[in-house]
Design a protein around this motif. Structure first.
Motif, PDB file in Angstrom:
ATOM      1  N   THR A   1      53.224  34.417  51.284  1.00  0.00           N
ATOM      2  CA  THR A   1      54.393  34.660  50.741  1.00  0.00           C
ATOM      3  C   THR A   1      55.664  34.542  51.314  1.00  0.00           C
ATOM      4  O   THR A   1      56.683  33.911  50.913  1.00  0.00           O
TER       5      THR A   1
ATOM      6  N   GLN B   1      41.372  35.502  48.521  1.00  0.00           N
ATOM      7  CA  GLN B   1      41.072  37.014  48.195  1.00  0.00           C
ATOM      8  C   GLN B   1      39.886  37.117  47.242  1.00  0.00           C
ATOM      9  O   GLN B   1      39.148  38.182  47.631  1.00  0.00           O
TER      10      GLN B   1
ATOM     11  N   ARG C   1      45.746  31.280  47.796  1.00  0.00           N
ATOM     12  CA  ARG C   1      45.803  32.934  47.922  1.00  0.00           C
ATOM     13  C   ARG C   1      44.552  33.426  47.131  1.00  0.00           C
ATOM     14  O   ARG C   1      44.025  34.347  47.734  1.00  0.00           O
TER      15      ARG C   1
ATOM     16  N   THR D   1      48.087  36.925  53.308  1.00  0.00           N
ATOM     17  CA  THR D   1      48.827  37.030  51.987  1.00  0.00           C
ATOM     18  C   THR D   1      50.346  37.068  52.323  1.00  0.00           C
ATOM     19  O   THR D   1      51.181  36.472  51.685  1.00  0.00           O
TER      20      THR D   1
END
Length: 202
Positions: A194, A142, A138, A190
């Motif tokens: 999650t 990002q 992640r 994202t």
């Protein structure tokens, strides 16, 4: 707690801001058998409580949901620069040094180090390795998205400054979305990480 551990960021902030019970609460949320919080969840929780404490130290009484909204807008990569500046102005009007505050925000890595090395605890079945790998991916995605935003902003500004294009006050928003053709769903990457995947049957 290891007697040989140097002072860590999380431990230092807990002491400096007198966040009583924070260490026990982080440990409880990470080790409970059901609805266990991820390291990222714990970092967000810690940072929100830090923001709440800083606001209260300046004499403010945050309204219900106000702290959560401030934190979301300060840290959400999809929030525009104009919105972020508005939030910064509101906090600075309340006497808060926003740059110092955000420098104190902790990452999930800091939470992990604090719990595993400083408090010497492990979650049930020690699932942290799998969680860490997801968080690392992640973070990589990002960083690339943030870099694309910076490069695009710089390129557009240079073109505008040399009169090659015309553009007003602008913001660049990059959202990486994943489409699964099997279940025909689409969501931000994202959210996908999650949620542990898409709507496909495991």
């Amino acid at each position: 707690m290891s007697s040989n551990m140097p002072e860590l960021k999380v431990a230092r902030l807990i002491q400096e801001h007198e966040l009583e019970g924070m260490g026990n609460e982080l440990e409880r949320r990470w080790t409970r058998a059901e609805n266990r919080s991820s390291l990222r969840d714990l970092a967000d929780y810690f940072n929100r409580e830090l923001l709440r404490t800083v606001l209260e130290s300046e004499g403010a009484t945050p309204l219900n949901g106000e702290v959560e909204n401030y934190y979301r807008l300060l840290t959400d990569d999809e929030a525009t620069s104009g919105v972020k500046q508005q939030v910064r102005n509101q906090l600075e009007d309340r006497g808060i040094n926003v740059d110092a505050l955000m420098a104190d925000f902790v990452s999930y890595q800091s939470i992990r180090t604090y719990l595993k090395q400083y408090r010497e605890v492990k979650p049930p079945n020690d699932q942290s390795s799998e969680e860490d790998r997801i968080e690392q991916k992640r973070a990589t995605i990002q960083r690339l998205a943030n870099r694309l935003v910076r490069v695009t902003e710089q390129s557009l500004s240079e073109l505008a400054n040399t009169s090659r294009i015309t553009i007003g006050d602008f913001s660049v928003i990059v959202t990486v979305r994943v489409h699964c053709s099997d279940c025909d769903t689409q969501q931000p990457v994202t959210d996908l990480l999650t949620n542990g995947g898409c709507a496909c049957e495991a």
